[in-house]
Scaffold this motif. Sequence first.
Motif, short mmCIF file in Angstrom:
data_model
loop_
_atom_site.label_atom_id
_atom_site.label_comp_id
_atom_site.label_asym_id
_atom_site.label_seq_id
_atom_site.Cartn_x
_atom_site.Cartn_y
_atom_site.Cartn_z
N ARG A 460 7.70 -16.11 -32.26
CA ARG A 460 7.43 -14.63 -31.54
C ARG A 460 6.73 -14.62 -30.28
NH1 ARG A 460 3.43 -10.92 -30.97
NH2 ARG A 460 1.94 -12.43 -31.34
N LEU A 461 5.96 -15.65 -30.20
CA LEU A 461 5.41 -15.48 -28.61
C LEU A 461 6.58 -15.70 -27.69
CD1 LEU A 461 2.11 -17.56 -29.36
CD2 LEU A 461 2.33 -15.10 -28.49
N VAL A 462 7.21 -16.75 -27.90
CA VAL A 462 8.39 -17.32 -27.17
C VAL A 462 9.24 -15.93 -26.70
CG1 VAL A 462 10.61 -18.56 -26.77
CG2 VAL A 462 8.48 -19.50 -27.72
N LEU A 463 9.59 -15.11 -27.91
CA LEU A 463 10.58 -14.01 -27.56
C LEU A 463 9.43 -12.92 -26.83
CD1 LEU A 463 11.91 -13.35 -31.02
CD2 LEU A 463 12.99 -14.31 -28.99
N GLU A 464 8.09 -12.78 -26.94
CA GLU A 464 7.69 -11.82 -26.32
C GLU A 464 7.44 -12.11 -24.71
OE1 GLU A 464 6.09 -9.07 -26.87
OE2 GLU A 464 5.60 -8.89 -28.81
N ASP A 465 7.23 -13.38 -24.56
CA ASP A 465 7.01 -13.99 -23.21
C ASP A 465 8.45 -13.86 -22.38
OD1 ASP A 465 5.05 -15.91 -21.72
OD2 ASP A 465 7.23 -16.70 -21.20
N VAL A 466 9.49 -14.16 -23.01
CA VAL A 466 10.80 -13.96 -22.19
C VAL A 466 11.04 -12.56 -22.09
CG1 VAL A 466 13.27 -14.61 -22.21
CG2 VAL A 466 11.60 -16.11 -23.17
N ALA A 467 10.49 -11.75 -23.22
CA ALA A 467 11.18 -10.15 -22.95
C ALA A 467 10.21 -9.57 -21.83
CB ALA A 467 10.55 -9.39 -24.29
N ASP A 468 8.96 -10.24 -21.64
CA ASP A 468 8.11 -9.67 -20.36
C ASP A 468 8.70 -10.10 -19.17
OD1 ASP A 468 5.64 -8.26 -20.15
OD2 ASP A 468 4.87 -9.98 -19.17
N ASN A 469 9.43 -11.14 -19.29
CA ASN A 469 10.20 -11.63 -17.81
C ASN A 469 11.28 -10.67 -17.46
OD1 ASN A 469 8.57 -13.76 -17.03
ND2 ASN A 469 9.47 -15.25 -18.18
N GLY B 64 0.21 -22.98 -14.41
CA GLY B 64 -1.30 -22.19 -14.76
C GLY B 64 -2.58 -23.24 -14.50
N LEU B 65 -2.36 -24.47 -14.54
CA LEU B 65 -3.27 -25.41 -14.07
C LEU B 65 -3.81 -25.51 -12.80
CD1 LEU B 65 -1.74 -28.55 -15.72
CD2 LEU B 65 -3.22 -26.85 -16.72
N VAL B 66 -3.07 -25.08 -11.73
CA VAL B 66 -3.44 -25.06 -10.15
C VAL B 66 -2.91 -23.74 -9.56
CG1 VAL B 66 -3.88 -27.16 -9.81
CG2 VAL B 66 -1.60 -26.55 -9.84
N VAL B 67 -3.47 -22.60 -9.72
CA VAL B 67 -3.09 -21.18 -9.06
C VAL B 67 -3.81 -21.17 -7.97
CG1 VAL B 67 -3.04 -18.68 -9.80
CG2 VAL B 67 -2.81 -20.49 -11.65
N PRO B 68 -3.12 -20.84 -6.92
CA PRO B 68 -3.72 -20.73 -5.67
C PRO B 68 -4.36 -19.30 -5.54
CG PRO B 68 -1.20 -20.54 -5.38
CD PRO B 68 -1.59 -21.04 -6.77
N ILE B 69 -5.38 -19.31 -4.95
CA ILE B 69 -6.03 -18.00 -4.79
C ILE B 69 -6.67 -18.03 -3.19
CG2 ILE B 69 -8.16 -19.03 -5.92
CD1 ILE B 69 -8.93 -16.06 -6.22
N ASN B 70 -6.65 -16.82 -2.48
CA ASN B 70 -6.97 -16.92 -0.94
C ASN B 70 -7.69 -15.25 -0.84
OD1 ASN B 70 -7.17 -17.61 1.82
ND2 ASN B 70 -5.78 -15.88 1.97
N THR B 121 -2.39 -15.22 -19.12
CA THR B 121 -2.02 -14.17 -17.92
C THR B 121 -3.31 -13.32 -18.28
OG1 THR B 121 0.25 -13.97 -18.68
CG2 THR B 121 -0.78 -11.75 -17.79
N GLN B 122 -3.85 -12.99 -16.97
CA GLN B 122 -5.11 -12.21 -17.08
C GLN B 122 -5.53 -11.62 -15.65
OE1 GLN B 122 -8.82 -14.93 -16.97
NE2 GLN B 122 -7.12 -16.28 -17.29
N THR B 138 -12.29 -6.05 -5.88
CA THR B 138 -10.90 -5.87 -6.13
C THR B 138 -10.33 -6.59 -7.25
OG1 THR B 138 -9.07 -5.45 -5.06
CG2 THR B 138 -10.09 -7.58 -4.66
N ARG B 139 -9.28 -6.45 -7.99
CA ARG B 139 -8.63 -7.10 -8.80
C ARG B 139 -7.06 -7.44 -8.77
NH1 ARG B 139 -9.97 -6.14 -14.34
NH2 ARG B 139 -12.09 -5.59 -13.60
N ALA B 140 -6.51 -8.35 -9.49
CA ALA B 140 -5.30 -8.34 -9.47
C ALA B 140 -4.77 -9.25 -10.68
CB ALA B 140 -4.63 -9.15 -8.27
N GLU B 141 -3.78 -8.82 -11.24
CA GLU B 141 -3.24 -9.54 -12.44
C GLU B 141 -2.29 -10.81 -12.08
OE1 GLU B 141 -0.25 -7.41 -14.73
OE2 GLU B 141 -0.58 -8.66 -16.52
N VAL B 142 -2.69 -12.16 -12.75
CA VAL B 142 -1.88 -13.03 -12.49
C VAL B 142 -1.28 -13.44 -13.99
CG1 VAL B 142 -1.65 -15.72 -12.17
CG2 VAL B 142 -3.16 -14.12 -10.59
N LYS B 143 0.14 -13.39 -13.94
CA LYS B 143 0.98 -13.72 -15.34
C LYS B 143 1.11 -15.33 -15.35
CE LYS B 143 5.31 -12.36 -17.03
NZ LYS B 143 6.33 -11.34 -16.87
N VAL B 144 0.77 -15.87 -16.33
CA VAL B 144 1.14 -17.28 -16.75
C VAL B 144 1.89 -17.20 -17.83
CG1 VAL B 144 -0.03 -19.44 -17.50
CG2 VAL B 144 -1.35 -17.86 -16.20
#
Lengths: 565, 151
Positions: A460-469, B64-70, B121-122, B138-144
Amino acid sequence: MISRREFLQATAAAGLITSASGLGPLGRAAAQQRITQADITRFDNLGTVTILHITDVHAQLLPLYFREPSVNLGVGEVKGMPPHLTDEEFRKHFSIAAGTPDAYALTSDDFVQLARNYGRMGGMDRIATLIKSVRAERGDDKVLLLDGGDTWQGSWTSLQTKGQDMVDVQTALKIDAMASHWEFTYGADRVQEIVKSAPFAFLAQNVRSLEWQEPVFEARKMFERGGAKIAVIGQALPRTAVANPRWMFPDWEFGIREDDIRKQAEEARAEGADVVVLLSHNGFDVDRKLASRVKGIDVILTAHTHDAMPGVVREGETIIIASGSHGKFLSRLDLEVKAKKVTGFRYKLMPVFSDAIAQDSDMKALVEKIRAPFEKDLSRELATTESLLYRRGNFNGTFDDLICKAMLEERDAEISLSPGFRWGGTLVPGDAITFDALANATAMTYPNCYRNTMSGEQLRLVLEDVADNIFHPDPYFQGGGDMVRVGGLGYSIDVSKPINQRISNLVELKSGKALDPKRDYVVAGWGSIAQNVEGPPIWDVVEKYLARVKTVRLEPNTSVKVTGA
Amino acid sequence: MQTQASKRQFLRTAGIAAVAAIIAPRMAGASPADVAAEIKKLYGDKKIESGRIKLDVPQIAENGLVVPINVEVESPMTAADYVRSVHVFAEKNPLPGVISYKFTPEAGKAAASTRMRLAGTQDIVVVAEMSTGQIFSTRAEVKVTIGGCGG
């Protein structure tokens, strides 16, 4: 069948949009009439600059069938906007009559019948003919030929030669510059090797060395055509390191880098550019958003999402052009430049009808030379299909259904996963499935078909992740391709919801039971971006299956229920 | 027979947990409320304004292990008016505090870059305190993402 009167009305409308854009003139070739090369190349010259754009060829040297998507959903602000229109809606938007060559080239319904009428499209020898014809008519000094990338991958010959076949074709076509995405799946060393010796520019402003953030490739190049200075900025797929195996180019970082594009455009103007072009592999929605935020780009030649649009989309002062894929189309854009500004344009998406366009003899010879060493493999017939086999579409395609079925049976799995790639040709009922055709849907550098277990919750998580892409309402957060294809599994998806709320009603098809989040299922899949994936290449798995079944007949797939569109 | 032969082959070539391996286990993370509480601990009920801070993070992390931030904060950086400190929070990391910078006017410019690890993602939240007592955020979303399926 449409009446002659309806047809003429529709053609008249199409004729109107031709003045600025469109396939229009072709509308005159009704279903039963022959299309000629002259119909395709006919163009009312404008100004002194002609830009030719081809993209997402996916290493298709020969003409092929390619069915456009019947499902291509847009979410958020772009819902229902081009290119997120299909079939009837698409034809209505662009004033195209059903049953015409344009309808065949651009929409999916009635595909089999129209494919029999109009034949295969594309082929590098036909593309070469069109390019030479435009160059002869306009003069070499006025024509700029740009390739949007995804050129080196997608066939058996490209895989075996590590893209060299397509580099030779690009060289013969005399392309001026290219963008990139799948090119990187040959690994960093191979890409550098080609870039260093190629006679064309490999432009990618958004690739940086991980450690020092230094540019890896040339970002832009200035060309002079028809007395105008044209700056071309290159953009690789921003999500390459997420969508494809990062370990193949571990020292490179991508991203959209909007501020850097802005800087590139400003620098280009400062250097005297009359026209600024973004040769992009961003995908349509990303490019449209980019155009709304970055001023100073005259033309975006978009790619990646394989959209073919017979007219331009305007976003502010920017013209966006989408030239399709697989060599089905060649775009021509004429620009009138006065006092360092684009003052007018005329556009035509030229459909490459292989039966209508003469074969360029030099290119024909080159293609034969490229294929000769592999001919024995390419021509091997594995089975016959009684069903239409296609891939493109947001959810399932029948070619993927076939691959998923082969994985379930040959790998003894309960559930199978196949990546949502947009490349791969179409076969019509009665066609032999050759190894060539199978490779066109599978040839890539990380083909291993893994077999492992995943819990219902992980699936389910895989499907959710890809769907969000795909369905994140902000295009800048969208990732790679279409939705992952599934075998042995059914689900519902509400594309209007946020992540973790889109997927529901997961069902194991064999038992008809709801997927148990805690139970482990045996899963087979291919195209994993992890390193050291074990398992046979996917083409071996499918070939074994085909050798056993001999004839492919697929029932319509109703296991994915879509809402919120 | 075919099926049996195939079965033997699976055993020989049984794939590793390719997809499963890249799904991070769900860690007990912080929450946006935890970060809000941290900020309150620092600045109490002081008014938090928007603006001045330029935060550069990728929309989608490539790793996700090394996300750049400036981070860059607009300021004259004079003795009378400079950026005193900048705090970076990751709302859903197990430990939400990523890094804190202290500046003096001698820095000339309030800018800093680093790399951070993100559990998923957060939103990234940045708070800057000026020598004048003003607070900006300020804030910004980063998707992992799990990734794959690349077009």
